[in-house]
Design an enzyme around this catalytic site. Structure first.
Site, mmCIF file in Angstrom:
data_model
loop_
_atom_site.group_PDB
_atom_site.id
_atom_site.type_symbol
_atom_site.label_atom_id
_atom_site.label_comp_id
_atom_site.label_asym_id
_atom_site.label_seq_id
_atom_site.Cartn_x
_atom_site.Cartn_y
_atom_site.Cartn_z
ATOM 1 N N GLU A 153 0.094 10.790 6.801
ATOM 2 C CA GLU A 153 0.144 9.511 6.087
ATOM 3 C C GLU A 153 1.222 9.474 5.003
ATOM 4 O OE1 GLU A 153 -3.569 8.474 4.123
ATOM 5 O OE2 GLU A 153 -2.905 6.400 3.875
ATOM 6 N N HIS A 189 0.026 1.197 0.744
ATOM 7 C CA HIS A 189 1.226 1.972 0.388
ATOM 8 C C HIS A 189 2.485 1.244 0.865
ATOM 9 C CE1 HIS A 189 -1.291 5.232 -0.912
ATOM 10 N NE2 HIS A 189 -1.809 5.411 0.286
ATOM 11 N N HIS A 212 -4.463 1.905 8.056
ATOM 12 C CA HIS A 212 -5.408 1.582 6.981
ATOM 13 C C HIS A 212 -5.220 0.110 6.640
ATOM 14 C CE1 HIS A 212 -6.323 5.964 5.601
ATOM 15 N NE2 HIS A 212 -7.169 5.500 6.517
ATOM 16 N N GLU A 247 -9.684 0.892 4.655
ATOM 17 C CA GLU A 247 -9.687 1.804 3.505
ATOM 18 C C GLU A 247 -9.393 0.926 2.294
ATOM 19 O OE1 GLU A 247 -7.926 6.148 2.815
ATOM 20 O OE2 GLU A 247 -6.496 4.561 2.347
HETATM 21 C C1 LER Z 1 -4.546 7.751 -0.555
HETATM 22 O O1 LER Z 1 -3.925 6.793 -1.328
HETATM 23 C C2 LER Z 1 -4.783 7.239 0.810
HETATM 24 O O2 LER Z 1 -4.306 6.212 1.201
HETATM 25 C C3 LER Z 1 -5.625 8.054 1.678
HETATM 26 O O3 LER Z 1 -5.727 7.473 2.934
HETATM 27 C C4 LER Z 1 -5.070 9.456 1.824
HETATM 28 O O4 LER Z 1 -5.689 10.400 1.101
HETATM 29 MN MN MN Z 2 -4.659 5.455 3.233
#
Ligand code: LER
Ligand code: MN
Length: 270
Positions: A153, A189, A212, A247
């Site tokens: 990731e 992100h 995610h 997530e």
């Molecule tokens: C952390 O920011 C994240 O996105 C998780 O999926 C990975 O630890």
């Molecule tokens: Mn993540």
């Protein structure tokens, strides 16, 4: 594309972006009642739940296990694949291997996110990337015995200084000896790092193996300012068939966050 929702059993991660917390049976019940295809589990370690209990829970609710997180190795034990300390790097790889063995029998790949660490404190970027690549090669091959990939990731700049975009992630994948590692596209992100999220998805292309699914502010999809239509169009263009896994922060509460996610998923995916 399939739907999934996160469950955290890690006390040290409180306040983090996971929808359901602490009570695995109740979380599985809610996920099934809302119609999710699967759950993604963030567990303190491989012994958090027995294999038989997990298998029985998934079976009784007709849920898949979309993925297992490995971040507890960082939040609980401060392990990192790019630590300057040899033993810490070794323990990090051992922890991830144990999480591959935990999820593997259920067909769930392990995710390397925060366990990638960062360069600095006497470790050059080149050295850190060499250590990361060696670990991905080794652990990616370990995952193969379960017929699953390992998921890597890219994170935003405040969480790692190694790989921040899907394009950089795709180059990393191409530089590996193993072909059994896939990229995670975390929309939170990507909202920070990509010029456009849709082009980031296309940059990741065939390497993307997990998503995610979350909004700009890390609230559930639809509670921030992301424009999902072009993102979904890009995922269709790359013929992505994996999970959109929520997530997200449990905002305003876990069940409402899960309901908001599955509604957004149904509107976008059908
Ligand atoms: C952390 O920011 C994240 O996105 C998780 O999926 C990975 O630890
Ligand atoms: Mn993540």
């Amino acid at each position: 594309m399939k739907s999934a929702v996160t469950i955290s059993l890690v006390a040290e991660a409180k306040g983090g972006p996971f929808v359901f917390w602490d009570d695995l049976p109740a979380a599985c019940r809610h996920a099934a009642e809302l119609g999710f295809d699967a759950v993604e589990l963030f567990a303190p370690g491989p012994d958090a739940v027995s294999q038989s209990e997990l298998a029985a829970l998934l079976k009784s609710h007709s849920l898949g296990l979309a993925a297992v997180g490995t971040g507890a190795g960082w939040v609980k034990h401060k392990l990192s694949l790019t630590s300057p300390d040899t033993e810490t790097r070794q323990s990090a790889a051992d922890f991830i291997r144990s999480m591959i063995d935990f999820g593997g029998p259920h067909g769930a790949p392990a995710i390397i996110g925060s366990m990638q660490g960062r360069w600095g404190e006497g470790v050059s970027k080149e050295q850190a990337l060499d250590w990361l690549k060696a670990a991905l090669n080794d652990l990616g091959e370990h995952a193969r015995r379960y017929n699953i990939p390992l998921i890597y990731e890219p994170l935003n700049r405040y969480e790692t200084n190694l790989i921040n975009t899907e394009a950089a992630g795709a180059s990393l994948m191409e530089s590996l000896q193993t072909d059994n590692v896939r990229l995670l596209a975390d929309l939170f992100h990507m909202n920070i790092e990509e010029t456009s999220i849709a082009s980031g998805v296309k940059d990741g292309g065939r390497w993307i193996g997990h998503v995610h699914f979350v909004d700009s502010n890390r609230r559930p999809a639809g509670c921030g300012h992301l424009d999902y239509e072009p993102i979904l169009a890009a995922l269709r263009e790359i013929q992505y068939e994996g999970y959109l896994s929520a997530e997200a922060l449990p905002w305003p509460d876990p069940v409402a966050a899960a309901k908001q996610t599955i509604d957004a998923y149904r509107q976008l995916v059908g």
